[in-house]
Write a protein that holds these residues in place. Structure first.
Motif, short mmCIF file in Angstrom:
data_model
loop_
_atom_site.label_atom_id
_atom_site.label_comp_id
_atom_site.label_asym_id
_atom_site.label_seq_id
_atom_site.Cartn_x
_atom_site.Cartn_y
_atom_site.Cartn_z
N ILE A 109 -30.48 -20.92 19.04
CA ILE A 109 -29.43 -21.42 18.15
C ILE A 109 -30.03 -22.54 17.32
O ILE A 109 -30.92 -23.27 17.79
N PRO A 110 -29.55 -22.71 16.09
CA PRO A 110 -30.11 -23.78 15.24
C PRO A 110 -29.65 -25.16 15.72
O PRO A 110 -28.67 -25.29 16.44
N TRP A 111 -30.38 -26.17 15.32
CA TRP A 111 -30.08 -27.54 15.74
C TRP A 111 -28.68 -27.97 15.32
O TRP A 111 -28.01 -28.77 15.99
N GLU A 112 -28.20 -27.40 14.21
CA GLU A 112 -26.88 -27.77 13.71
C GLU A 112 -25.75 -27.29 14.63
O GLU A 112 -24.63 -27.81 14.59
N THR A 113 -26.03 -26.28 15.43
CA THR A 113 -25.03 -25.78 16.38
C THR A 113 -25.05 -26.65 17.63
O THR A 113 -26.07 -26.76 18.30
N ARG A 114 -23.95 -27.28 17.92
CA ARG A 114 -23.90 -28.19 19.07
C ARG A 114 -23.78 -27.39 20.37
O ARG A 114 -22.87 -26.57 20.53
N MET A 115 -24.69 -27.64 21.29
CA MET A 115 -24.69 -26.89 22.55
C MET A 115 -23.39 -27.07 23.31
O MET A 115 -22.90 -26.15 23.95
N VAL A 116 -22.81 -28.26 23.24
CA VAL A 116 -21.59 -28.52 23.99
C VAL A 116 -20.44 -27.66 23.50
O VAL A 116 -19.58 -27.24 24.29
N ASP A 117 -20.42 -27.35 22.18
CA ASP A 117 -19.37 -26.48 21.64
C ASP A 117 -19.54 -25.05 22.15
O ASP A 117 -18.56 -24.40 22.53
N VAL A 118 -20.79 -24.59 22.18
CA VAL A 118 -21.05 -23.23 22.64
C VAL A 118 -20.72 -23.09 24.12
O VAL A 118 -20.06 -22.14 24.54
N THR A 119 -21.19 -24.03 24.94
CA THR A 119 -20.96 -23.95 26.38
C THR A 119 -19.48 -24.05 26.73
O THR A 119 -19.01 -23.40 27.66
N ARG A 120 -18.73 -24.85 25.95
CA ARG A 120 -17.29 -24.94 26.18
C ARG A 120 -16.62 -23.59 25.95
O ARG A 120 -15.79 -23.14 26.75
N ASP A 121 -17.00 -22.91 24.86
CA ASP A 121 -16.43 -21.60 24.56
C ASP A 121 -16.82 -20.57 25.63
O ASP A 121 -16.02 -19.72 26.02
N ILE A 122 -18.07 -20.66 26.10
CA ILE A 122 -18.54 -19.73 27.13
C ILE A 122 -17.75 -19.93 28.42
O ILE A 122 -17.32 -18.98 29.06
N CYS A 123 -17.58 -21.18 28.81
CA CYS A 123 -16.81 -21.48 30.02
C CYS A 123 -15.40 -20.92 29.93
O CYS A 123 -14.87 -20.37 30.90
N TYR A 124 -14.80 -21.04 28.77
CA TYR A 124 -13.44 -20.52 28.57
C TYR A 124 -13.43 -19.00 28.72
O TYR A 124 -12.54 -18.44 29.39
N SER A 125 -14.43 -18.33 28.14
CA SER A 125 -14.50 -16.87 28.22
C SER A 125 -14.70 -16.42 29.67
O SER A 125 -14.09 -15.45 30.13
N ILE A 126 -15.55 -17.14 30.41
CA ILE A 126 -15.81 -16.78 31.80
C ILE A 126 -14.55 -16.96 32.63
O ILE A 126 -14.21 -16.10 33.47
N MET A 127 -13.83 -18.06 32.42
CA MET A 127 -12.61 -18.30 33.19
C MET A 127 -11.53 -17.28 32.86
O MET A 127 -10.79 -16.83 33.74
N GLN A 128 -11.45 -16.90 31.58
CA GLN A 128 -10.49 -15.86 31.20
C GLN A 128 -10.82 -14.55 31.91
O GLN A 128 -9.94 -13.87 32.44
N LYS A 129 -12.10 -14.19 31.90
CA LYS A 129 -12.54 -12.95 32.55
C LYS A 129 -12.26 -13.01 34.05
O LYS A 129 -11.84 -12.02 34.65
N GLU A 130 -12.46 -14.17 34.64
CA GLU A 130 -12.22 -14.33 36.07
C GLU A 130 -10.74 -14.14 36.40
O GLU A 130 -10.39 -13.53 37.42
N GLN A 131 -9.86 -14.66 35.53
CA GLN A 131 -8.43 -14.50 35.75
C GLN A 131 -8.02 -13.03 35.67
O GLN A 131 -7.18 -12.56 36.45
N VAL A 132 -8.60 -12.30 34.72
CA VAL A 132 -8.33 -10.87 34.60
C VAL A 132 -8.81 -10.15 35.85
O VAL A 132 -8.12 -9.28 36.40
N GLU A 133 -10.01 -10.51 36.31
CA GLU A 133 -10.58 -9.89 37.51
C GLU A 133 -9.68 -10.12 38.73
O GLU A 133 -9.43 -9.19 39.50
N ILE A 134 -9.21 -11.34 38.88
CA ILE A 134 -8.32 -11.65 40.01
C ILE A 134 -7.03 -10.86 39.91
O ILE A 134 -6.53 -10.33 40.91
N SER A 135 -6.48 -10.75 38.70
CA SER A 135 -5.23 -10.02 38.50
C SER A 135 -5.39 -8.54 38.84
O SER A 135 -4.54 -7.94 39.50
#
Length: 384
Positions: A109-135
């Motif tokens: 990823i380019p330097w202009e892309t903040r890693m914290v923004d990407v990781t936050r979005d990834i964490c959200y996607s993983i938690m969403q997927k986990e909730q679907v899996e549990i359901s």
């Protein structure tokens, strides 16, 4: 049913200007979490199946990134992302080559892309997927154990893409190394390993724990696919130090009848553990199906005691092996000549042993009906 690297970063090019440089064959690697790690002692931060981000602050020599990649792979990393900028200006060819070899996706990823923004979005996607899996897991368990309104549960499964006329095959897994300290770790290893194989074959599957077992429900897999899963699982499982047993149900259509099918997998795993076999298919249990489906185990126990109980007791008290002798005799189709030849004894000796067995048990092993009773007794012994 963890999310794959490919799905996690499917929109990465547009959202984060991500570029996939290597490891395309690892896009089906499963992801449980994400970390930003700048320390090269990565093993102390990782459990496996994570995505790792780094800017390369410690990149102080030419070979640093390659060594870092090797440590990530050894720790079970699913993919890693390098923030290109002042600390890591480019990815060398040896790093790209290594990631291709071990099938570990490498993104930039380019330097202009903040890693914290990407990781936050990834964490959200993983938690969403986990909730679907549990359901999904909760819903299929409600169907299996007849909890709540069946039609409501079926409609819920259909919303997730599991149609009411889909084929289901349940694989119940048990592992020998079950001490309390390692149980959850081992369960998670089986989960990720089995899901990775299932995902490589077909899209739809369900996974959940049940008592001491790990359960994988394969949905719309062909019989060939199921055999492929089993072969692949045990072919590569040797890297771990503990044994796994599998019981496999029939491959049946109709989501409403999967309670019966799930019980067949439980019957199969019981036999796999009893006979210390890696895998047993319910379809291949033959006469054991009848015995294991008996609702009254006391009836089976009494039958065994009536037919073979006295013989087993005699062996223990007299240090003899008449039980083994009788079993080998039956396996030789009740042929005295074959028995004498195989055991290197005179035929008269065989006849004398059979008479002794008749005297102890009250059943004549030369009689066809009695042979069947003896054989059935040994089948019951296998499941007791």
């Amino acid at each position: 049913m963890s999310i794959t690297v490919g799905k996690l970063f499917g929109n990465g090019t547009v959202l984060y200007q991500m570029k996939l440089l290597a490891g395309q064959k690892g896009l089906n690697n499963l992801v449980e979490w994400v970390h930003i790690i700048e320390n090269d002692e990565v093993s102390q931060f990782l459990h496996g199946n994570e995505v790792v981000f780094t800017s390369g602050i410690l990149n102080n020599n030419e070979g640093w990134l390659l060594e870092y990649a090797k440590k990530l792979y050894s720790a079970g990393t699913s993919a890693f992302v390098v923030n290109i900028g002042p600390y890591t200006k480019l990815i060398t060819e040896d790093v790209v080559k290594y990631c291709n070899e071990v099938k570990m996706p490498l993104y930039t990823i380019p330097w202009e892309t903040r890693m914290v923004d990407v990781t936050r979005d990834i964490c959200y996607s993983i938690m969403q997927k986990e909730q679907v899996e549990i359901s999904i897991a909760t819903t299929i368990k409600n169907i299996i154990f007849k909890t709540g309104d069946l039609e409501t549960q079926v409609l819920q499964m259909e919303r997730y893409g599991y149609l009411r006329d889909s084929n289901f095959c349940f694989i119940v897994m048990s592992f020998d190394n079950e001490n309390d300290e390692n149980k959850q770790v081992n369960m998670n290893k089986i989960k990720m390993y089995s899901e990775r194989i299932a995902r490589s074959i077909h899209e739809l599957y369900i996974s959940f724990s049940y008592n001491e077992y790990w359960v994988l429900g394969l949905v719309n897999y062909s019989n060939y696919d199921i055999n492929n899963f089993v072969d692949t699982f045990f072919k590569n499982w040797g890297q771990y130090l503990w044994a796994v047993h599998m019981g496999i149900s029939e491959n049946k259509d109709g989501i409403k009848i999967q309670d019966e099918n799930f019980n067949k997998a439980l019957i199969a795993i019981k036999m796999a553990k009893k006979q210390d076999k890696e895998v047993i298919f319910y379809d291949k249990l033959d006469i054991y199906k009848l015995l294991l489906n008996s609702k009254d185990e006391d009836v089976l126990k009494k039958y065994y005691d009536d037919i073979l109980g006295n013989l087993e007791k005699y062996d223990k008290e007299n240090d003899t092996d008449l039980m083994d002798f009788l079993y080998i005799y039956l396996k030789n189709n009740g042929s005295q000549s074959l028995m004498a030849e195989q055991q290197y004894i005179h035929r008269n000796t065989v006849n004398n042993q059979l008479k002794k067995i008749e005297k102890i048990t009250g059943h004549n092993p030369l009689n066809l009906d009695e042979k069947l009773r003896f054989y059935l007794g040994f089948y019951i012994k296998d499941i007791m």
